[in-house]
Design a protein around this motif. Structure first.
Motif, PDB file in Angstrom:
ATOM      1  N   ARG A   1       3.554   6.281   4.140  1.00  0.00           N
ATOM      2  CA  ARG A   1       3.440   7.498   4.934  1.00  0.00           C
ATOM      3  C   ARG A   1       4.652   7.557   5.850  1.00  0.00           C
ATOM      4  O   ARG A   1       5.445   6.627   5.903  1.00  0.00           O
ATOM      5  CB  ARG A   1       2.177   7.462   5.813  1.00  0.00           C
ATOM      6  CG  ARG A   1       0.877   7.614   5.070  1.00  0.00           C
ATOM      7  CD  ARG A   1       0.664   9.019   4.563  1.00  0.00           C
ATOM      8  NE  ARG A   1      -0.678   9.161   4.048  1.00  0.00           N
ATOM      9  CZ  ARG A   1      -1.052   8.748   2.841  1.00  0.00           C
ATOM     10  NH1 ARG A   1      -0.163   8.210   2.032  1.00  0.00           N
ATOM     11  NH2 ARG A   1      -2.291   8.887   2.439  1.00  0.00           N
TER      12      ARG A   1
ATOM     13  N   SER B   1       9.305   7.516  -0.135  1.00  0.00           N
ATOM     14  CA  SER B   1       7.840   7.612  -0.115  1.00  0.00           C
ATOM     15  C   SER B   1       7.216   7.053  -1.390  1.00  0.00           C
ATOM     16  O   SER B   1       6.014   6.863  -1.456  1.00  0.00           O
ATOM     17  CB  SER B   1       7.410   9.061   0.081  1.00  0.00           C
ATOM     18  OG  SER B   1       7.628   9.798  -1.102  1.00  0.00           O
ATOM     19  N   LYS B   2       8.020   6.779  -2.405  1.00  0.00           N
ATOM     20  CA  LYS B   2       7.504   6.171  -3.635  1.00  0.00           C
ATOM     21  C   LYS B   2       7.774   4.658  -3.653  1.00  0.00           C
ATOM     22  O   LYS B   2       7.734   4.032  -4.715  1.00  0.00           O
ATOM     23  CB  LYS B   2       8.135   6.836  -4.862  1.00  0.00           C
ATOM     24  CG  LYS B   2       7.789   8.314  -5.011  1.00  0.00           C
ATOM     25  CD  LYS B   2       6.441   8.492  -5.689  1.00  0.00           C
ATOM     26  CE  LYS B   2       5.813   9.854  -5.537  1.00  0.00           C
ATOM     27  NZ  LYS B   2       6.655  11.019  -5.654  1.00  0.00           N
ATOM     28  N   ALA B   3       8.105   4.117  -2.506  1.00  0.00           N
ATOM     29  CA  ALA B   3       8.331   2.670  -2.339  1.00  0.00           C
ATOM     30  C   ALA B   3       9.547   2.153  -3.109  1.00  0.00           C
ATOM     31  O   ALA B   3       9.652   0.965  -3.390  1.00  0.00           O
ATOM     32  CB  ALA B   3       7.085   1.857  -2.715  1.00  0.00           C
TER      33      ALA B   3
ATOM     34  N   GLU C   1       0.857  -1.182   0.000  1.00  0.00           N
ATOM     35  CA  GLU C   1       0.000   0.000   0.000  1.00  0.00           C
ATOM     36  C   GLU C   1       0.894   1.233   0.000  1.00  0.00           C
ATOM     37  O   GLU C   1       2.092   1.136   0.253  1.00  0.00           O
ATOM     38  CB  GLU C   1      -0.905  -0.004   1.247  1.00  0.00           C
ATOM     39  CG  GLU C   1      -1.863  -1.186   1.303  1.00  0.00           C
ATOM     40  CD  GLU C   1      -2.933  -1.156   0.218  1.00  0.00           C
ATOM     41  OE1 GLU C   1      -3.087  -0.116  -0.452  1.00  0.00           O
ATOM     42  OE2 GLU C   1      -3.603  -2.201   0.031  1.00  0.00           O
ATOM     43  N   ASP C   2       0.303   2.397  -0.264  1.00  0.00           N
ATOM     44  CA  ASP C   2       1.112   3.612  -0.346  1.00  0.00           C
ATOM     45  C   ASP C   2       1.686   3.989   1.013  1.00  0.00           C
ATOM     46  O   ASP C   2       1.106   3.702   2.052  1.00  0.00           O
ATOM     47  CB  ASP C   2       0.275   4.760  -0.915  1.00  0.00           C
ATOM     48  CG  ASP C   2       0.016   4.555  -2.404  1.00  0.00           C
ATOM     49  OD1 ASP C   2       0.737   3.740  -3.010  1.00  0.00           O
ATOM     50  OD2 ASP C   2      -0.899   5.202  -2.938  1.00  0.00           O
TER      51      ASP C   2
END
Length: 590
Positions: free
Chosen positions: A227, A559-561, A224-225
């Motif tokens: 944080r 933050s963009k994995a 998932e995105d």
RNA sequence: GGUUCCAUGGUCUAGUUGGUUAUGACGCCUGCCUGUCACGCAGGAGAUCACCGGUUCGAGUCCGGUUGGGACCGCCA
């Protein structure tokens, strides 16, 4: 290689006039010509080296060639500094090492950023050179805090009869919950393992096997995105027990946390932790993970405004909603109309249609909606316990929108008005969660915790009649506004489990296909059970005083994995794909 | 998936209404310096202004797009 006497940061008066061997990285060279000072750094700190003609001319010459981050070893004598040369800001500031012999073990290019705690480089640059970033003292401290937590947890749980057991990382994809990371099977092309979102089902099966008390420092994966407090892979302190009540599991968890707080922070925490019901947490703080370090609670004014001339408030109440307010103490003069309107724009993302506000001046309310409350202003101020200089913020909407909006504003003003004390650790339990919640996106009911959560005893009958109003025997542990853990009593009978799955719209066939192994196990003497998992990364982050879990993970994703250092994820050779029976679309693009 | 902000020497950054050689600090290099610890002093090097295209006599600056990054919403049983 010469054996080191001690760490640079640990050289102190006990070594006075002794010869020592040290190794480390050059933090800084200060050359005064024929007198050179070098700050030498290792994981424990910094010590000052001195080079001069009088001590050793050869070492002095070599010292002149040193640059930042060179790795050196030195031999020398620990001496007391002159009274006027003592540096009170340094742990080792009373002594220095007169170097008689130096070896350059390796040179270094000029690093892209200074290895200090007030580093200015971007997060991107720091992640690309993570091995340099981790040389910084505060980064080392964060990872050592994490290690200390794990050590304390092992100690405590081992002492309390828990058995550490590993569970698989290659496992079965499950439909509920987060998106899975998939791993293609070579042996069965077209089939996939999934990396575990948590060891949930395995730990339940270990209870079925009779281990009674299990724990594991478990890596979990959720696609998932990200944080600040969420990474795609993270670590849980995962535990499960048989024959214990929710309260007993909470007590046990408090024991673990008290042990950690004692070992890592030297703090004796007050037990038991407060227990808030989910309903109260939402009503009073507008959050299911309230920060209890400060007040500013939400106050319900629905009764007060039910006959109000202010149509926005009146109609919200008539439509089944509510009007609530928070009081931002002494904020009236600090915030302009424009700034407040900026906040209004912000809470629109939670669905709020507006933000009404009043300032209190000389016992009177002032502001755009003051004409609607002027007549009852004394009553309102008394009910809200509001005083001159306070800023009152109102939201009228559905329960959820009001809670989200005011919950956000409460945290915002808590920070902005400096209402949150430093170095305080406010733990609380949030208990008695709804069993289900409605997923607006998918237009269906989903498990609020997970589908194996036991309803409250008195709500079990609701599974047959009105399942979605049932509450659950689940509990979250919250620290300073962060959910650091959660758990529940699990369903241990097939009968209740099947009712639960039915309420989630699982067909019998689908349930058997996805969770058949669990349902089958429930047929073979499945004990009552329950457990909990603590998010190690968040807990470590909070104890280390950081605001991003990246700071307590050695090699995190951005933050963009992606990982700027290794550049993962990356494309793979066609041969690798072929072996797995995979075809990637649009391979030429991107 | 959406909103929003950002991209200028190694790093952080200034850059006005579009106008000559792109600002400063730190860092780096050379020299001098025996009590520094934010060492000091003198000198020096270092820029594809993210990329592509457009407007214009002229673009770091304006417009469109791309890429990369930050924050937030959705998402995270």
């Amino acid at each position: 290689m010469v054996k080191r006497t001690t760490y640079c940061g640990l050289v102190n008066e006990t070594y006075l006039n002794q010869e020592v061997d040290l190794a480390g990285w050059v933090q800084k060279r200060r050359s005064l010509g024929n007198l050179v000072f070098v700050d030498l750094r290792d994981r424990e700190g910094i010590v000052q080296l001195v080079f001069s003609q009088e001590i050793n001319a050869e070492a002095l010459a070599l010292a002149e060639t040193l640059r930042n981050e060179y790795v050196i070893s030195v031999h020398g004598k620990v001496v007391a500094r002159d009274e006027r040369a003592i540096n009170e800001r340094m742990k080792t500031g009373k002594i220095e090492v007169e170097v008689t012999d130096i070896t350059v073990l390796n040179e270094s290019k000029t690093p892209p950023f200074d290895i200090t705690d007030n580093v200015t480089a971007s997060e991107d640059t720091k992640l690309k050179y993570r091995y340099l970033d981790l040389r910084r003292p505060e980064m080392m401290t964060g990872l050592r805090t994490r290690a200390q937590i794990v050590k304390s947890v092992h100690h405590y749980l081992d002492d309390h009869g828990f058995i550490e057991i590993e569970t698989p990382d290659l496992t079965k994809s499950t439909p509920e919950g987060a998106r899975d990371y998939l791993v293609p099977s070579r042996v069965y092309p077209g089939s996939f393992y999934a990396l575990p979102q948590s060891p949930q089902l395995f730990k339940e099966l270990l209870m079925a096997s009779g281990f009674d008390r299990y724990y594991q420092i478990a890596r979990c994966f959720r696609d998932e995105d990200l944080r600040g407090d969420r990474q795609p892979e993270f670590t849980q302190i995962d535990l499960e027990t048989s024959f214990l009540s929710a309260e007993e599991i909470q007590d046990l968890t408090e024991g673990v946390i008290a042990q950690v707080m004692h070992d890592e922070k030297g703090i004796g925490v007050q037990l038991p932790f407060p227990r808030l019901t989910w309903n109260d947490a939402m009503a009073r703080f507008g959050s299911d993970k309230p920060d209890l370090r400060f007040g500013m609670e939400l106050q319900d004014l629905s009764e007060f405004f039910k006959d109000s001339a202010f149509k926005v408030f009146k109609s919200a109440i008539e439509n089944g909603g509510q009007v609530k307010a928070i009081v931002a103490p002494q904020a009236a003069t600090k915030y302009s109309r424009k700034q407040i309107e900026g906040l209004q724009d912000y809470i629109k993302r939670f669905g709020a249609k507006g933000l009404a506000w009043l300032k209190v001046e000389n016992g009177e309310v002032a502001g755009p909606i003051s004409k609607f409350v002027k007549e009852q202003q004394a009553e309102l101020l008394a009910q809200l316990d509001a005083h001159d200089g306070d800023l009152l913020l109102f939201v009228a909407d559905t329960q959820k929108v009001v809670a989200d909006s005011l919950g956000y504003l409460r945290n915002y003003f808590g920070k902005e008005l400096d209402l949150i004390p430093d170095n305080q650790f406010a733990f609380t339990w949030v208990v008695d969660w709804p069993l289900f919640e409605y997923d607006e996106g998918d237009q269906r009911w989903v498990a609020a915790h997970h589908p194996f959560t036991m309803p409250n005893e008195e709500d079990i009958h609701l599974l047959d009649t009105d399942p979605h109003s049932a509450h659950a025997q689940s509990y979250d542990i919250v620290l300073n506004g962060y959910e650091i853990g959660g758990g529940s009593i699990r369903i241990h009978t097939r009968e209740i489990q099947e009712k639960m799955l039915k309420a989630l719209d699982f067909s019998k066939e689908k349930a058997q296909e996805q969770f058949g192994f669990l349902l089958d196990a429930q047929d073979y003497g499945f004990p009552p059970l329950g457990g909990l998992a603590i998010g190690l990364d968040r807990f470590a982050m909070l104890l280390a005083g950081r605001d991003n879990i990246r700071d307590v993970i050695a090699f995190p994703k951005n933050s963009k994995a992606t990982e700027p250092m290794t550049e993962a994820p990356s494309r793979v050779a066609t041969a690798q794909l072929d072996e797995l029976g995979l075809n990637v679309e649009d391979e030429s693009e991107k």
